[in-house]
Enzyme design. Structure first.
Site, mmCIF file in Angstrom:
data_model
loop_
_atom_site.group_PDB
_atom_site.id
_atom_site.type_symbol
_atom_site.label_atom_id
_atom_site.label_comp_id
_atom_site.label_asym_id
_atom_site.label_seq_id
_atom_site.Cartn_x
_atom_site.Cartn_y
_atom_site.Cartn_z
ATOM 1 N N PRO A 74 69.235 73.227 34.176
ATOM 2 C CA PRO A 74 68.573 74.482 33.812
ATOM 3 C C PRO A 74 67.648 75.044 34.892
ATOM 4 C CG PRO A 74 67.518 72.632 32.723
ATOM 5 C CD PRO A 74 68.730 72.070 33.418
ATOM 6 N N GLU A 112 53.305 32.064 37.963
ATOM 7 C CA GLU A 112 53.902 33.402 37.974
ATOM 8 C C GLU A 112 54.362 33.822 39.366
ATOM 9 O OE1 GLU A 112 54.793 35.839 35.832
ATOM 10 O OE2 GLU A 112 54.562 34.187 34.396
ATOM 11 N N ALA A 115 63.705 78.233 30.929
ATOM 12 C CA ALA A 115 63.492 76.866 30.417
ATOM 13 C C ALA A 115 63.499 75.879 31.570
ATOM 14 C CB ALA A 115 64.601 76.515 29.417
ATOM 15 N N ASP A 142 75.988 79.993 41.724
ATOM 16 C CA ASP A 142 75.643 81.125 40.855
ATOM 17 C C ASP A 142 74.217 81.572 41.100
ATOM 18 O OD1 ASP A 142 78.043 81.000 39.671
ATOM 19 O OD2 ASP A 142 77.383 80.005 37.843
ATOM 20 N N GLY A 171 74.857 76.980 36.990
ATOM 21 C CA GLY A 171 73.660 76.714 36.191
ATOM 22 C C GLY A 171 74.021 75.889 34.964
ATOM 23 N N GLY A 172 73.097 75.031 34.531
ATOM 24 C CA GLY A 172 73.286 74.269 33.293
ATOM 25 C C GLY A 172 74.455 73.312 33.401
ATOM 26 N N ASP A 173 75.301 73.333 32.366
ATOM 27 C CA ASP A 173 76.504 72.502 32.355
ATOM 28 C C ASP A 173 77.698 73.415 32.666
ATOM 29 O OD1 ASP A 173 77.798 69.811 31.341
ATOM 30 O OD2 ASP A 173 78.991 71.479 30.578
ATOM 31 N N LYS A 183 76.460 86.196 39.485
ATOM 32 C CA LYS A 183 76.988 87.088 38.456
ATOM 33 C C LYS A 183 75.847 87.382 37.530
ATOM 34 C CE LYS A 183 81.380 85.509 37.301
ATOM 35 N NZ LYS A 183 82.589 85.827 36.681
ATOM 36 N N MET A 236 73.042 84.191 26.733
ATOM 37 C CA MET A 236 73.318 85.577 27.127
ATOM 38 C C MET A 236 73.122 86.516 25.940
ATOM 39 S SD MET A 236 76.702 84.821 29.427
ATOM 40 C CE MET A 236 77.411 83.633 28.282
#
Ligand code: SAH
Length: 463
Positions: free
Chosen positions: A225, A22, A412, A248, A301-303, A270, A383
Site C-alpha cells: 500500500p 548460561e 493508507a 504504476d 500498488g497493493g496486491d 494510470k 476506486m
C-alpha cells in the site's frame, strides 16, 4: 584490521570449553552447529548443559579444567563468568597450545567469535572488533532478512553442478547461468521441490543456446500500500535483481529507490478515468524488455491480483513466450483496516468479505446491493471516490440502515494517511473531502475502533 577473519576446519577436531552456566550454554549452542568434538569442564554444570551431555553430543567432565586437559584441541573457550577462574583456565589452555577466547573479554582473547548468519554451507561472519556489537546485530538482522532460508540447500545442490557448468564459456555465459541459479530458477525450484532437475534443465538450456543473450523474465510484483516496510522480502529481492522496473503511479519513490542503481525505471501511471498509458502499450513495453533479455519487474500498488489488470499482462507474456511469476503484496484493504484497528471478518458479524470496484469498464459498477445492504455486511471499495454518491444511493435504495458505519481511508500506511469516520448517510460527503489524485478506500460496515485514543485523534468524524 586487528583481527583477521578465517574459516577454521573443525570437523572431527577437539574444542574445549570451561564453564557450565548460561554463558557457556550460549557458546555451546553456536559450537554445536559445527562438527567439532566438544568437551566441557564444569564443576557444577546447569541442568541444560547436563542434558546436552546426556544426548552424547558433548563430553562433560565435572570438575574445573586442569593442566593436561587441552590435548590436541585447537580452540578453547573460557566461559565461567568469573574473571579469575577464566584467567586461570585460559593460562592452562594457552600453555598447552590452544587459541583462547575468554567470553566478553576481547583484550585477553586470541580470537573473537563473529556474529554469524548461518545458511550452511554459506556462512557470513560479521565482526566489529568489539567496537559496535549492536551494529553487528543489525547487519546480521539485515542479512537474515535478505538471504533466503533455503540458500544453504540451494548452494549444496548447485555445488554438484560446478564441474558440468564448465561446459559454458567462462565469463558472461557462466555468470548468467549462476545468477539465474541463485536469483531466480533456484529459489523457485527449491520452493516447489526438484531443484536438481530444474538446475540440470537450466544448464542444458544455457549450453544449447548459441547466442549468449538469454531470455529475460517478468516478475509481476505487489508493492504493497505504500509503506516500504510493507514490501515482502521477495518483492525486495526482485527489485534488487531487476534490470527494468515498470511501475504504476501508486508506487512511491521510496520503494523505487530500492531498485539497483543501474536499473531502468519506467512509470506507466494510470489514473482513474484519466488519460494514461494504454494497457496494450504497457504490455508491449514489458514484453519488449523481457525479450531483450532483461529481468523486468512490473511493480503494482497493493496486491497485483486485485484490480491490477494482471491477467492481461500475463497473457501478453505468454503470447510472447516470456517466463513470468507473480509476487503477492499487501492490498490496500488490509492496510486500511489495520489503520482503524478492525478486522475484515469477524465471527458473528460477517463471515464473508467483498472487494469491490467503484467503477468498471462501463462506468459506475453494479454489485449485489441487496446483500451489501444487510446488517453486518463488510466490503472494501476500491476506486470508489467518483461513484460514492451512486454507491450511497444504491445502498439506501436496497434498505441499508443510514447509520451503518463507513470509514474512508486515504493514503493508507503512508505518513499522510487520513481516516474519515462516517455513515452511509454521510458517505458521499466524506469522500468528496478527499483530495483529487489521492488514493482512498471505502470500508463499508466498519467504523474505527473507538477505544484507540491515538486513532481517535487523527480521525475526522462526519455524518
Ligand atoms: N492492486 C491494488 C489496488 C489497485 S486499484 C491493491 O491491491 O491495493 C487502485 C485503488 O486502490 C485506489 O483507487 C484506492 O481505492 C486503492 N488504494 C491503493 N493504495 C491505497 C492506499 N495506500 N490507501 C488507500 N487506498 C488505496
Amino acid at each position: 584490521m586487528n583481527h583477521f577473519p578465517i574459516f577454521l576446519a573443525l570437523s572431527g577436531r577437539d574444542v574445549v570449553l570451561s564453564g557450565g552456566g548460561e554463558t557457556a550454554l550460549a557458546k555451546l549452542r553456536l559450537l554445536l552447529k559445527t562438527t567439532a568434538s566438544i568437551t566441557v569442564y564444569a564443576a557444577s554444570p546447569s541442568a541444560a548443559v547436563v542434558a546436552l551431555a546426556d544426548t552424547g553430543r558433548i563430553g562433560l567432565v565435572r570438575r574445573a579444567l586442569a593442566p593436561g586437559d587441552i590435548g590436541a584441541a585447537r580452540l578453547f573457550y573460557a566461559a565461567e563468568d568469573d574473571e579469575k577462574a577464566d584467567a586461570r583456565s585460559a593460562a592452562i589452555a594457552r600453555r598447552e597450545g590452544a587459541l583462547v577466547n575468554i567470553v566478553d573479554n576481547l583484550a585477553a582473547s586470541d580470537f573473537l567469535t563473529p556474529a554469524i548468519v548461518d545458511r550452511d554451507p554459506v556462512t557470513v561472519a560479521i565482526g566489529t572488533e568489539g567496537a559496535a556489537p549492536v551494529l553487528a546485530r543489525s547487519i546480521k538482522a539485515d542479512l537474515e532478512a535478505r538471504l533466503p532460508a533455503q540458500l544453504g540447500r540451494l548452494a549444496r545442490i548447485a555445488a554438484t553442478f560446478r564441474s558440468s557448468a564448465r561446459a559454458l564459456a567462462p565469463g558472461r555465459a557462466r555468470r548468467r547461468f549462476w545468477a539465474e541459479v541463485f536469483e531466480r530458477a533456484g529459489p523457485a525450484a527449491i520452493e516447489q521441490g526438484g531443484a536438481e532437475a530444474a538446475i540440470g534443465a537450466l544448464l542444458d538450456r544455457h549450453t544449447r543456446e548459441t547466442a549468449p543473450d538469454l531470455a529475460g523474465h517478468v516478475d509481476l510484483v505487489g508493492a504493497g500500500p505504500g509503506d516500504p516496510e510493507l514490501l515482502t522480502l521477495k518483492a525486495r529481492r526482485a527489485l534488487d535483481g531487476a534490470d527494468v522496473v515498470i511501475h504504476d503511479r501508486l508506487v512511491p519513490q521510496e520503494i523505487l529507490e530500492l531498485a539497483r542503481r543501474e536499473a531502468v525505471i519506467l512509470p506507466v501511471g494510470k489514473q482513474g478515468f484519466g488519460a494514461s498509458a494504454r494497457q496494450e502499450d504497457i504490455n508491449d513495453l514489458i514484453v519488449s524488455h523481457a525479450r531483450s533479455g532483461a529481468h523486468v519487474v512490473r511493480l503494482k500498488g497493493g496486491d497485483p491480483t486485485i484490480f491490477g489488470r494482471l491477467d492481461e499482462e500475463i497473457s501478453a507474456c505468454e503470447a510472447a513466450g516470456v517466463s513470468w511469476s507473480v509476487i503477492p503484496g499487501i492490498t490496500a484493504a488490509s492496510a486500511a483496516v489495520a489503520s482503524i484497528g478492525q478486522s475484515l471478518t469477524q465471527r458473528g458479524r460477517n463471515g464473508s468479505l467483498r472487494l469491490l470496484t467503484g467503477h468498471d469498464i462501463r462506468g459506475f459498477a453494479e454489485h449485489d446491493w441487496r446483500a451489501l445492504a444487510l446488517p453486518g455486511a463488510v466490503a472494501a471499495i476500491y476506486m470508489g471516490k467518483r461513484s460514492a454518491r451512486f454507491i450511497q444511493g444504491r445502498l439506501m435504495m436496497h434498505g441499508a440502515a443510514a447509520q451503518t458505519p463507513v470509514s474512508v481511508v486515504e493514503n493508507a500506511s503512508l505518513p499522510t494517511q487520513k481516516v474519515r469516520a462516517a455513515t452511509i448517510a454521510g458517505l458521499a460527503r466524506a469522500v468528496e473531502d478527499t483530495p483529487e489524485g489521492t488514493p482512498a478506500i471505502i470500508l463499508l460496515g466498519l467504523g474505527p475502533r473507538a477505544a484507540t485514543k491515538a486513532l481517535a485523534d487523527q480521525i475526522e468524524r462526519l455524518g
